[in-house]
Enzyme design. Sequence first.
Site, PDB file in Angstrom:
ATOM      1  N   ASP A 191     -94.423 -15.785   7.631  1.00 22.37           N
ATOM      2  CA  ASP A 191     -95.702 -16.478   7.751  1.00 22.37           C
ATOM      3  C   ASP A 191     -96.840 -15.562   7.320  1.00 22.37           C
ATOM      4  O   ASP A 191     -97.186 -14.628   8.033  1.00 22.37           O
ATOM      5  CB  ASP A 191     -95.869 -16.925   9.208  1.00 22.37           C
ATOM      6  CG  ASP A 191     -97.053 -17.856   9.379  1.00 22.37           C
ATOM      7  OD1 ASP A 191     -97.898 -17.927   8.467  1.00 22.37           O
ATOM      8  OD2 ASP A 191     -97.135 -18.513  10.430  1.00 22.37           O
ATOM      9  N   ASP A 227    -101.631 -19.988   1.745  1.00 23.27           N
ATOM     10  CA  ASP A 227    -100.826 -20.029   2.963  1.00 23.27           C
ATOM     11  C   ASP A 227     -99.378 -20.382   2.635  1.00 23.27           C
ATOM     12  O   ASP A 227     -99.121 -21.195   1.756  1.00 23.27           O
ATOM     13  CB  ASP A 227    -101.408 -21.082   3.923  1.00 23.27           C
ATOM     14  CG  ASP A 227    -100.684 -21.104   5.253  1.00 23.27           C
ATOM     15  OD1 ASP A 227    -100.329 -20.019   5.755  1.00 23.27           O
ATOM     16  OD2 ASP A 227    -100.455 -22.203   5.797  1.00 23.27           O
TER      17      ASP A 227
END
Length: 433
Positions: free
Chosen positions: A115, A314
């Site tokens: 992440d 992201d």
Amino acid sequence: MKTHLLLLIIPLFVSLSQSLNFRDHEHQTHSSNLKIFHIFGACSPYKPSKQLSWENTLLQFQNRDKARLLYLSSLAVAGKSVVPIASGRQIVQSPTYIVRVNIGTPPQPMLVALDIGNDAAWVPCTGCVGCSSSVTFDSSKSTSFRSLDCQASQCKQVPNPTCNDGACAFNMTYGGSAIAANLTQDTLTLSKDSIPNYTFGCIGKATGNSLPPQGLLGLGRGSLSLMSQTQDLYKSTFSYCLPNFRSQNFSGSLRLGPVGQPVSIKTTPLLKNPRRSSLYYVNLVGIRVGNKVVDIPPSALAFDPVTGAGTVIDSGTVFTRLVEPAYVAVRDEFRRRIKNANVTSLGGFDTCFNGPIVAPTITFMFAGMNVTLPQDNFLIRSTAGSTTCLAMAAAPDNVNSVLNVIASMQQQNHRILIDGTNNRLGVARELCT
Ligand SMILES: *[C@@H]1O[C@H](CO)[C@@H](O)[C@H](O)[C@H]1NC(C)=O
Ligand SMILES: *[C@@H]1O[C@H](CO)[C@@H](O)[C@H](O)[C@H]1NC(C)=O
Ligand SMILES: *[C@@H]1O[C@H](CO)[C@@H](O)[C@H](O)[C@H]1NC(C)=O
Ligand SMILES: *[C@@H]1O[C@H](CO)[C@@H](O)[C@H](O)[C@H]1NC(C)=O
Ligand SMILES: *[C@@H]1O[C@H](CO)[C@@H](O)[C@H](O)[C@H]1NC(C)=O
């Protein structure tokens, strides 16, 4: 002291790829390569037991994205001090890509979620009450494990720290889940690189079911993230190539450190926004549909360190979200160029067509770098080929500040370079399906 986040973890498993070592003048510089798996891919233990229909897969991703966007947006809610992960208002985030790492001595393999929008690292520890995974980290079997005490400086960076018999412990919520963990250290092994005394959260208790089962590896910019803890080794530099989510066998990769990174690659400056200091911001200055630069009000793209507005890249959001006026401008031009076709919708996508279409190109114009996407990065087609949708959407209007998110589908089959030494982000096409 910043109240940054916390958590950490690290896992590990088999490191699959080679790593390169070489000496430069003063330091040893390393590069570590790890394979990246899609969470629904053939090599993932989390792949659905029965193949979901195309529509259901889409809807599932869209639902996860909704939660993810709330999470990204919540990073700015925390207040003046920067709290990338903590605030007790975390929303579900279901990371889409996982990597194998090892933790402890001897190494215990774990499959952790990757992440780049998160600083946390944590793993479920053996004896955890409420953790869903049967794979847990057994600290009693590791000779290099230790708990951090309450005086450790890292203990000030976790949310809700408490002292448990002198050991630093903390609680946090994560989506619909809550965890109680000890702040600990052990050796993290990524490919062939060993990172001694890596700080992470060892989860002892969990409730809810929104945690990545074997832990999380945060590559964000906060003080407890992997990149901050390995500054000497990797110089805040890494790159990745995400495979297409529909490809069966994929060879996506995460390459850590400056060695072996692409040299001739288009780049744009990386920006740091104090309102969401974990995230990688870039300056998106415009969007072209076909040869037309669409008319987007500058406020929809502006970078603002006070409000947190701007554009981030992201890995945990699947479909790109643009703030409403930007999305509407792109969508309207896109529709206009597809003649003789009726627009339909599917789930959260409002620009779908039945039957074959000839689509215009889409180009993201960043400061100093234009990226024209191949169709596979912005069109999603049903398995039967009968429906095609523009795979982007407007950001939900309940977010507290204007945030455009360049998501994973739009990055697939590109190498994305985060070059922390020169503070820039690079993009190059690379097939890693
Ligand atoms: C953390 O959670 C544990 C277990 O639910 C609870 O006993 C403890 O009081 C909590 N600590 C804090 C600081 O909230
Ligand atoms: C790791 O921590 C231990 C215990 O504090 C310390 O003795 C050792 O020097 C540290 N190792 C490194 C490489 O920092
Ligand atoms: C956390 O630390 C406490 C106090 O040292 C210990 O009793 C507990 O077992 C630890 N929990 C985990 C999951 O390691
Ligand atoms: C995936 O790889 C395996 C082994 O290399 C091969 O047998 C299989 O045909 C591949 N599947 C696809 C869809 O390419
Ligand atoms: C990007 O495209 C725009 C519009 O086509 C053009 O004006 C600009 O010079 C390009 N920028 C770069 C860095 O190539």
